[in-house]
Design a protein around this motif. Structure first.
Motif, PDB file in Angstrom:
ATOM      1  N   ALA A 184      31.060  18.095  89.941  1.00 15.43           N
ATOM      2  CA  ALA A 184      32.371  17.249  89.748  1.00 15.43           C
ATOM      3  C   ALA A 184      33.260  17.524  89.075  1.00 15.43           C
ATOM      4  O   ALA A 184      34.495  16.973  88.715  1.00 15.43           O
ATOM      5  N   GLY A 185      33.404  18.724  88.521  1.00 19.49           N
ATOM      6  CA  GLY A 185      34.350  19.380  87.411  1.00 19.49           C
ATOM      7  C   GLY A 185      34.402  19.328  85.867  1.00 19.49           C
ATOM      8  O   GLY A 185      35.202  19.450  85.327  1.00 19.49           O
ATOM      9  N   TYR A 186      33.158  18.827  85.542  1.00 18.01           N
ATOM     10  CA  TYR A 186      32.788  18.634  84.070  1.00 18.01           C
ATOM     11  C   TYR A 186      32.251  20.098  83.495  1.00 18.01           C
ATOM     12  O   TYR A 186      31.633  20.930  84.163  1.00 18.01           O
ATOM     13  N   TYR A 187      32.637  20.204  82.257  1.00 15.42           N
ATOM     14  CA  TYR A 187      32.243  21.080  81.262  1.00 15.42           C
ATOM     15  C   TYR A 187      30.991  20.297  80.614  1.00 15.42           C
ATOM     16  O   TYR A 187      31.024  19.563  80.195  1.00 15.42           O
ATOM     17  N   ASP A 240      16.675   6.447  85.314  1.00 18.10           N
ATOM     18  CA  ASP A 240      17.858   5.583  85.778  1.00 18.10           C
ATOM     19  C   ASP A 240      19.160   6.432  85.101  1.00 18.10           C
ATOM     20  O   ASP A 240      20.202   6.038  85.546  1.00 18.10           O
ATOM     21  N   VAL A 241      18.965   6.975  84.223  1.00 21.17           N
ATOM     22  CA  VAL A 241      20.052   7.770  83.391  1.00 21.17           C
ATOM     23  C   VAL A 241      20.743   8.675  84.409  1.00 21.17           C
ATOM     24  O   VAL A 241      22.365   8.721  84.336  1.00 21.17           O
ATOM     25  N   THR A 242      20.374   9.563  85.262  1.00 20.96           N
ATOM     26  CA  THR A 242      21.148  10.232  86.128  1.00 20.96           C
ATOM     27  C   THR A 242      22.038   9.563  86.950  1.00 20.96           C
ATOM     28  O   THR A 242      23.077   9.924  87.041  1.00 20.96           O
ATOM     29  N   PRO A 243      21.345   8.721  88.011  1.00 27.09           N
ATOM     30  CA  PRO A 243      22.370   7.895  88.604  1.00 27.09           C
ATOM     31  C   PRO A 243      23.448   7.037  87.790  1.00 27.09           C
ATOM     32  O   PRO A 243      24.324   6.975  88.347  1.00 27.09           O
ATOM     33  N   THR A 244      22.948   6.633  86.607  1.00 27.96           N
ATOM     34  CA  THR A 244      23.878   5.775  85.843  1.00 27.96           C
ATOM     35  C   THR A 244      25.116   6.750  85.255  1.00 27.96           C
ATOM     36  O   THR A 244      26.452   6.203  85.413  1.00 27.96           O
ATOM     37  N   LEU A 245      24.934   7.894  84.893  1.00 25.08           N
ATOM     38  CA  LEU A 245      25.830   9.013  84.415  1.00 25.08           C
ATOM     39  C   LEU A 245      26.741   9.336  85.595  1.00 25.08           C
ATOM     40  O   LEU A 245      27.910   9.417  85.441  1.00 25.08           O
ATOM     41  N   GLY A 246      26.293   9.435  86.874  1.00 21.50           N
ATOM     42  CA  GLY A 246      26.839   9.563  87.930  1.00 21.50           C
ATOM     43  C   GLY A 246      27.896   8.724  88.278  1.00 21.50           C
ATOM     44  O   GLY A 246      29.283   8.955  88.591  1.00 21.50           O
ATOM     45  N   GLU A 247      27.571   7.654  88.259  1.00 21.76           N
ATOM     46  CA  GLU A 247      28.198   6.169  88.725  1.00 21.76           C
ATOM     47  C   GLU A 247      29.504   6.084  87.595  1.00 21.76           C
ATOM     48  O   GLU A 247      30.806   5.932  87.876  1.00 21.76           O
ATOM     49  N   LEU A 248      29.303   6.383  86.490  1.00 15.17           N
ATOM     50  CA  LEU A 248      30.103   6.151  85.423  1.00 15.17           C
ATOM     51  C   LEU A 248      31.231   7.331  85.496  1.00 15.17           C
ATOM     52  O   LEU A 248      32.421   6.878  85.133  1.00 15.17           O
ATOM     53  N   ALA A 249      30.619   8.449  86.011  1.00 14.59           N
ATOM     54  CA  ALA A 249      31.661   9.763  85.936  1.00 14.59           C
ATOM     55  C   ALA A 249      32.388   9.545  87.224  1.00 14.59           C
ATOM     56  O   ALA A 249      33.366  10.472  87.417  1.00 14.59           O
ATOM     57  N   GLY A 250      32.209   8.663  88.238  1.00 11.34           N
ATOM     58  CA  GLY A 250      32.966   8.483  89.538  1.00 11.34           C
ATOM     59  C   GLY A 250      32.407   9.475  90.380  1.00 11.34           C
ATOM     60  O   GLY A 250      33.388   9.930  91.293  1.00 11.34           O
ATOM     61  N   ASP A 268      30.540  10.510  93.813  1.00 14.98           N
ATOM     62  CA  ASP A 268      29.978   9.960  94.801  1.00 14.98           C
ATOM     63  C   ASP A 268      28.421   9.795  94.795  1.00 14.98           C
ATOM     64  O   ASP A 268      27.510  10.722  94.680  1.00 14.98           O
ATOM     65  N   MET A 269      28.148   8.480  94.768  1.00 16.11           N
ATOM     66  CA  MET A 269      26.523   8.098  94.703  1.00 16.11           C
ATOM     67  C   MET A 269      25.730   8.675  95.640  1.00 16.11           C
ATOM     68  O   MET A 269      24.491   8.917  95.621  1.00 16.11           O
ATOM     69  N   ALA A 270      26.275   8.946  96.779  1.00 20.37           N
ATOM     70  CA  ALA A 270      25.575   9.640  98.003  1.00 20.37           C
ATOM     71  C   ALA A 270      25.009  10.841  97.787  1.00 20.37           C
ATOM     72  O   ALA A 270      24.165  11.464  98.467  1.00 20.37           O
ATOM     73  N   GLU A 271      25.773  11.684  97.039  1.00 21.12           N
ATOM     74  CA  GLU A 271      25.413  13.016  96.376  1.00 21.12           C
ATOM     75  C   GLU A 271      24.340  12.858  95.506  1.00 21.12           C
ATOM     76  O   GLU A 271      23.587  14.215  95.377  1.00 21.12           O
ATOM     77  N   ILE A 272      24.013  11.759  94.682  1.00 16.88           N
ATOM     78  CA  ILE A 272      22.967  11.874  93.897  1.00 16.88           C
ATOM     79  C   ILE A 272      21.780  11.261  94.583  1.00 16.88           C
ATOM     80  O   ILE A 272      20.566  11.906  93.916  1.00 16.88           O
ATOM     81  N   ALA A 273      21.911  10.300  95.358  1.00 14.80           N
ATOM     82  CA  ALA A 273      20.899   9.484  95.864  1.00 14.80           C
ATOM     83  C   ALA A 273      19.577  10.266  96.376  1.00 14.80           C
ATOM     84  O   ALA A 273      18.550   9.571  96.055  1.00 14.80           O
ATOM     85  N   PRO A 274      19.792  11.127  97.055  1.00  7.55           N
ATOM     86  CA  PRO A 274      18.546  11.896  97.754  1.00  7.55           C
ATOM     87  C   PRO A 274      17.810  12.457  96.731  1.00  7.55           C
ATOM     88  O   PRO A 274      16.502  13.067  96.834  1.00  7.55           O
ATOM     89  N   TRP A 275      18.403  12.653  95.496  1.00  4.14           N
ATOM     90  CA  TRP A 275      17.601  13.653  94.649  1.00  4.14           C
ATOM     91  C   TRP A 275      17.228  12.615  93.396  1.00  4.14           C
ATOM     92  O   TRP A 275      16.859  13.589  92.103  1.00  4.14           O
TER      93      TRP A 275
END
Length: 502
Positions: A91-94, A334-344, A346-353
């Motif tokens: 998503a563009g993070y360092y 739960d941390v990985t999906p939490t970080l994803g949501e906080l970073a904006g 798309d949760m659909a990109e994380i959910a399968p994994w």
């Protein structure tokens, strides 16, 4: 959109019962207490697996060990498993790691663009358990009780040297990021090895707990014959018969452990001060990989589902997450999906994994009823163990052992197994059905055994002849540091200064 910076502060083997709502009042941890005051505090957070490598792989991927294949401290974390570092970097993070993550295998980055230190533990298959040889102790790497009998004071240890380095590099990186040479948002993970045993602390922190009233466990040693089968296996793996543990040993071990929480608090305070003085804003997440029994029931270290071993501190200071205490059980997955949501992201990109669920809505009052899941298939086990925390209940299952059911509201020290109690058979049957629907223990066992057997062959082969270890070697580009002749001195001095001069 503007994505927030993220600072993850991870520690090792920190007992979550010491964080009922942030650090317990009697702990000397002023920096963690200040962080807690502005954080969502998850009072009932659990590791996915109470051991370093499995717990950390699950934390990073949001998947249980039965999905990652990281069953123990010598199981490879495959490169094709997405982690929060992959999701954020995509998503563009360092993304950067300073410290421990106990990656096993040739991939020592797992989505991190940069790693500032090596790891404190080996990256190869040498610590592989062997279910084909139940009860066999591997003396050169299995825990023993020497960490307890050897507890005390020292000014430098292997672990202190490591964590001093971790903090130094983390602070240097945050200063570097403040200089603005990279306009990307950043996620920096700083991961310490304390308060993991050995229970040895610097005098300045040891002295803080001279009059501590918590130097003995609330539940003393139950006696070997009074323990459940898995606890007996842990005692045997820890070689308890060859050590005489005295009350003074227990006091010194717990005192050093508490002292090392204060040592960590100072380190975290230094890092947070850099963030503050350089005026960088960031989401801050504080977590441990698993807990430590600290002598409760006579058990030490981890490797079981009792609260001291399985429960961890978890606090998140983030816009959009209300500060306060949350009692709903949650998991480190739960941390990985939490970080994803906080970073904006798309949760659909994380959910399968991921097996986890974002905690953002839970922090803002949404109810959650899904059980928290745990697995253990490593040293001191002879077959996989699985656990569910469902409301006030904890239900444990293993093909080798009787079921366990604990009412954590009425019995927080898990002293009474209700699995055979006639008044609770409905609860047992319901949770057993949920557990059986989630886990096929025969299949789980077969997969663990196959993994172990493969690794024993590979490890023994790779140690013959030339040995090329997977341990991470941090990159240092000396020709790009400080002042060199291809650099303009005036530009260098200006760009390396924060804040800039007039």
């Amino acid at each position: 959109m503007t994505r927030p910076n993220i600072l993850i502060l991870m520690v090792d083997q920190l007992n979550g019962t010491l964080f009922p709502d942030g650090p317990a009042d009697w702990l000397h941890a002023p920096n963690l207490k200040r962080l807690a005051a502005r954080s969502t505090r998850f009072a009932n957070a659990y590791t996915a697996s109470p051991l370093c490598a499995p717990g950390r792989a699950s934390f990073m991927s949001g998947q249980l060990p039965s999905r990652t294949g990281v069953y123990d401290n010598a199981a490879e974390f495959r490169s094709d498993i997405p982690t929060y570092a992959h999701h954020l970097r995509r998503a563009g993070y360092y993304t950067c790691l300073s410290g421990k993550m106990h990656f096993v295998g040739p991939d020592q980055l797992h989505g991190f663009e940069e790693r500032l230190t090596t790891d404190i533990y080996p990256a190869d298959f040498g610590w592989t358990p062997d279910y084909r040889k139940p009860g066999e102790r591997i003396d050169w790497w299995y825990h023993n009780m020497g960490s307890v009998t050897g507890a005390g004071v020292a000014e430098i240890t292997n672990q202190m040297e490591y964590d001093d380095e971790v903090a130094y590099h983390a602070k240097a990186k945050l200063y570097d990021l403040a200089r603005g040479k990279d306009d990307r948002p950043w996620c920096v993970t700083v991961s310490f090895t304390h308060p993991h045993d050995p229970y040895v602390a610097r005098r300045k922190y040891w002295d803080l707990y001279e009059d501590c009233e918590h130097l003995l466990p609330q539940v003393g040693d139950l006696g070997y014959d009074n323990h459940d089968p898995h606890a007996k296996r842990i005692f045997d793996a820890n070689d308890w018969r060859n050590f005489d543990i005295t009350e003074e040993d227990i006091r010194k071990s717990r005192r050093a452990y508490f002292a090392n929480i204060s040592y960590l608090d100072d380190k975290l305070g230094e890092i947070l001060e850099v963030l503050e003085t350089t005026r960088q804003e960031a989401i801050i997440l504080f977590v441990s990989d698993h807990g430590d029994m600290l002598g409760e029931r006579g058990l030490w270290f981890k490797m079981n589902f009792y609260e001291g071993s399985a429960r961890v501190p978890l606090m998140v200071a983030a816009p959009g997450m209300e500060p306060g205490r949350i009692d709903t059980p949650v998991s480190t997955i739960d941390v990985t999906p939490t970080l994803g949501e906080l970073a904006g992201v798309d949760m659909a990109e994380i959910a399968p994994w991921t097996d986890g669920t974002s905690l953002v809505s839970l922090a803002n009052g949404t109810e959650r009823t899904a059980p928290v899941l745990m697995e253990y298939a490593a040293e001191a086990s002879y077959a996989p163990l699985v656990s569910m925390r469902y409301g006030k209940w904890k239900y444990n299952r293993c093909a080798l052992d009787p079921d366990q059911l604990f009412d954590l509201d009425a019995d927080p020290h898990e002293m009474t197994n209700l699995a055979d109690h006639p008044d609770h058979q409905g609860t047992v049957q319901s949770l057993r059905a949920k557990s059986q629907a989630r886990w096929d223990l025969d299949r789980f066992d077969a997969e663990v055994r196959a993994s172990q057997a493969r690794r024993w062959v590979v490890y023994e082969a790779l140690r013959q002849g030339g040995y090329y270890p997977w341990d991470y070697q941090p990159l240092q580009k000396a020709s790009e540091r400080y002042m060199r002749n291809h650099m303009n001195l005036d530009n260098l001095e200006e760009s390396q200064r924060f804040p800039r001069g007039e």
